[in-house]
Enzyme design. Structure first.
Site, PDB file in Angstrom:
ATOM      1  N   HIS A  72      14.099 -13.787 114.720  1.00  0.00           N
ATOM      2  CA  HIS A  72      14.362 -12.345 114.710  1.00  0.00           C
ATOM      3  C   HIS A  72      14.024 -11.770 116.085  1.00  0.00           C
ATOM      4  O   HIS A  72      12.900 -11.903 116.553  1.00  0.00           O
ATOM      5  CB  HIS A  72      13.528 -11.633 113.631  1.00  0.00           C
ATOM      6  N   TYR A 201      10.528  -1.475 108.592  1.00  0.00           N
ATOM      7  CA  TYR A 201       9.239  -0.852 108.264  1.00  0.00           C
ATOM      8  C   TYR A 201       9.508   0.647 108.141  1.00  0.00           C
ATOM      9  O   TYR A 201       9.869   1.288 109.122  1.00  0.00           O
ATOM     10  CB  TYR A 201       8.214  -1.086 109.379  1.00  0.00           C
ATOM     11  N   PRO A 292      -1.583  -6.600 105.866  1.00  0.00           N
ATOM     12  CA  PRO A 292      -0.383  -7.366 106.218  1.00  0.00           C
ATOM     13  C   PRO A 292       0.639  -6.630 107.085  1.00  0.00           C
ATOM     14  O   PRO A 292       1.624  -7.226 107.523  1.00  0.00           O
ATOM     15  CB  PRO A 292       0.234  -7.701 104.850  1.00  0.00           C
ATOM     16  N   LYS A 296      -0.116 -10.437 111.026  1.00  0.00           N
ATOM     17  CA  LYS A 296      -0.947 -11.197 111.961  1.00  0.00           C
ATOM     18  C   LYS A 296      -1.796 -12.304 111.325  1.00  0.00           C
ATOM     19  O   LYS A 296      -2.341 -13.156 112.037  1.00  0.00           O
ATOM     20  CB  LYS A 296      -1.889 -10.239 112.697  1.00  0.00           C
ATOM     21  N   TYR A 384       3.530  -7.370 118.351  1.00  0.00           N
ATOM     22  CA  TYR A 384       4.149  -7.947 117.157  1.00  0.00           C
ATOM     23  C   TYR A 384       4.572  -9.405 117.400  1.00  0.00           C
ATOM     24  O   TYR A 384       4.367 -10.265 116.544  1.00  0.00           O
ATOM     25  CB  TYR A 384       5.352  -7.098 116.728  1.00  0.00           C
TER      26      TYR A 384
HETATM   27  C1  PHB Z   1       6.812 -10.840 104.421  1.00  0.00           C
HETATM   28  O1  PHB Z   1       7.976 -11.212 104.644  1.00  0.00           O
HETATM   29  O2  PHB Z   1       6.203 -11.204 103.410  1.00  0.00           O
HETATM   30  C2  PHB Z   1       6.144  -9.930 105.376  1.00  0.00           C
HETATM   31  C3  PHB Z   1       6.788  -9.579 106.554  1.00  0.00           C
HETATM   32  C4  PHB Z   1       6.176  -8.711 107.436  1.00  0.00           C
HETATM   33  C5  PHB Z   1       4.923  -8.199 107.153  1.00  0.00           C
HETATM   34  C6  PHB Z   1       4.266  -8.565 105.984  1.00  0.00           C
HETATM   35  C7  PHB Z   1       4.876  -9.428 105.094  1.00  0.00           C
HETATM   36  O3  PHB Z   1       4.339  -7.332 108.013  1.00  0.00           O
END
Ligand code: PHB
Length: 391
Positions: A72, A201, A292, A296, A384
């Protein structure tokens, strides 16, 4: 029984440490309370930083991450009904890979067992003794019921946030930095096509949501909820209404499908300092937990053991404890960067139960600034995709 490095826990930190040590000719035994099948089936997050993937590939365990994972080059921050792309490749010259944690663990377990590693799955009654002596011990009951005393030169506590290792450090010698958030994440797995090429997000008046993915046919989605919420109380229709309303705007709609897994995840920040006590060294979630939102957790565990493996290599080849002494201070720098980033992403994107109209308006100002300024977006992109590993 004896070994050079006794490792408590076969998660990302423990397995990767054992793998890196083997490359230096250092012997280790891993003691794990769960069964292999359980570890390989437990669903966790799936974002690997560029540095994590590079390390997996360079050490011979990254083939599936590259072929089955997805690269990505950016993410979307969505607010006030509009998406704003953060271009990782352009701003940071790095990317991330979507490849679930349990797949990384399968690859590491297979590689370790193929090299003849001793991994004791299904161990019980694990306790650590004599950790301030030169011969610390991991005592446990083997899967077949045999009591075992594993005498080590060093113990690596890699047993996650609920493991026993960190509690071996006396309270008087330990500082626990802890923060609980007044919300959790309601997570679902869905049989549906992707709604977006990249992760979304979202900030919304109804709260945060995250649209992630597992495979072209399976999607992972989350939305902010009460931490005490019972996932089984929610009908599928109510879940979809909530998710759709949080991402709504500009005609965007999520592709819906059969929900086949659901659960509520707590949100916490935690750091234990020091990361070393005598001959016990903590790594990964045993030493720290992040919410989450910044993705990280696994990456930080890998970064810890890179520093730890080098310190152990120096210790066993020269007898000097200089790098072992430096392990905690070195690793904790990145730990606090990641703590800040995870807290920042969480605070910027979630609605807080006691927030005022000022707070919400300020968050929107922050999101606008981060997505429209090159400096703001570059900071997010670098954090990130991951700061370079210390190796
Ligand atoms: C996930 O795909 O489970 C996932 C992706 C990004 C995050 C947290 C979880 O920040």
């Amino acid at each position: 029984m004896r070994t050079q490095v006794g490792i408590v826990g076969a998660g990302p930190a423990g397995l990767m440490l054992s793998h890196l040590l083997a490359a230096h000719g250092i012997d280790s035994v891993i003691v794990e309370t769960r069964e292999r099948s359980e570890i390989e089936a437990t669903i966790r997050a799936g974002v690997l930083e560029q540095g994590t993937v590079d390390l997996l590939v360079e050490t011979g365990v990254g083939a599936r991450a590259i072929t089955e994972g997805a690269k990505h080059d950016g993410v979307q921050l969505r607010f006030q009904g509009e998406g704003h792309r953060i271009d990782f490749a352009k701003l940071a010259g790095r990317s991330v890979w979507l490849y679930p944690q349990h797949e990384v663990l399968k690859d590491l377990i297979a590689a370790r067992l193929e090299q003849g590693a001793d991994i004791r799955f299904g161990a019980r009654d694990v306790s650590l003794r004599d950790v301030t002596s030169d011969a610390p011990v991991i005592a446990f009951t083997d899967a077949d019921g045999t009591p075992v005393e594993l005498r080590c030169d060093v113990i690596a506590g890699c047993d996650g946030s609920s493991g026993v290792s960190k509690w071996t450090i006396p309270e008087s010698e330990r500082t626990d930095y802890f923060r609980a958030y007044p919300f959790g994440w309601f997570g679902i797995l869905v049989e549906a096509p992707r709604s977006s090429e990249e992760l979304i997000y979202t900030h919304s008046e109804r709260g945060f949501a995250l649209i992630s993915t597992r495979t072209p046919q399976v999607q992972r989605m989350y939305f902010q909820c009460d931490p005490e919420e019972n996932a089984d109380d929610w009908s599928d229709d109510r879940i979809w209404d909530e998710l759709q309303s949080r991402v709504a705007g500009g005609g965007f709609r999520l592709a819906e499908g059969r929900i086949f897994d659901r659960g509520v995840i707590p949100m916490r920040s935690y750091v234990c300092e020091p990361m070393r006590y005598g001959r016990l060294l903590l790594a990964g979630d045993a030493a720290h937990t992040v919410p989450p939102t910044g993705a990280k957790g696994l990456n930080l565990a890998i970064a810890d053991v890179v520093v730890l493996a080098r310190a152990l290599d120096s210790f066993f080849s020269t007898g000097s404890t200089e790098l072992l002494d430096a392990y905690g201070p070195t690793a904790s720098r990145r730990v606090w960067w990641a703590q800040h980033f995870s807290w920042w992403m969480t605070s910027m994107l979630h609605t807080h139960p006691d927030s005022t109209p000022f707070d919400v308006r300020r968050q929107l100002g922050e999101l606008d600034l981060v997505t429209s300024s090159t400096a703001g977006a570059t900071h997010l992109a670098q954090a990130y995709t991951g700061w370079p590993l210390d190796r």
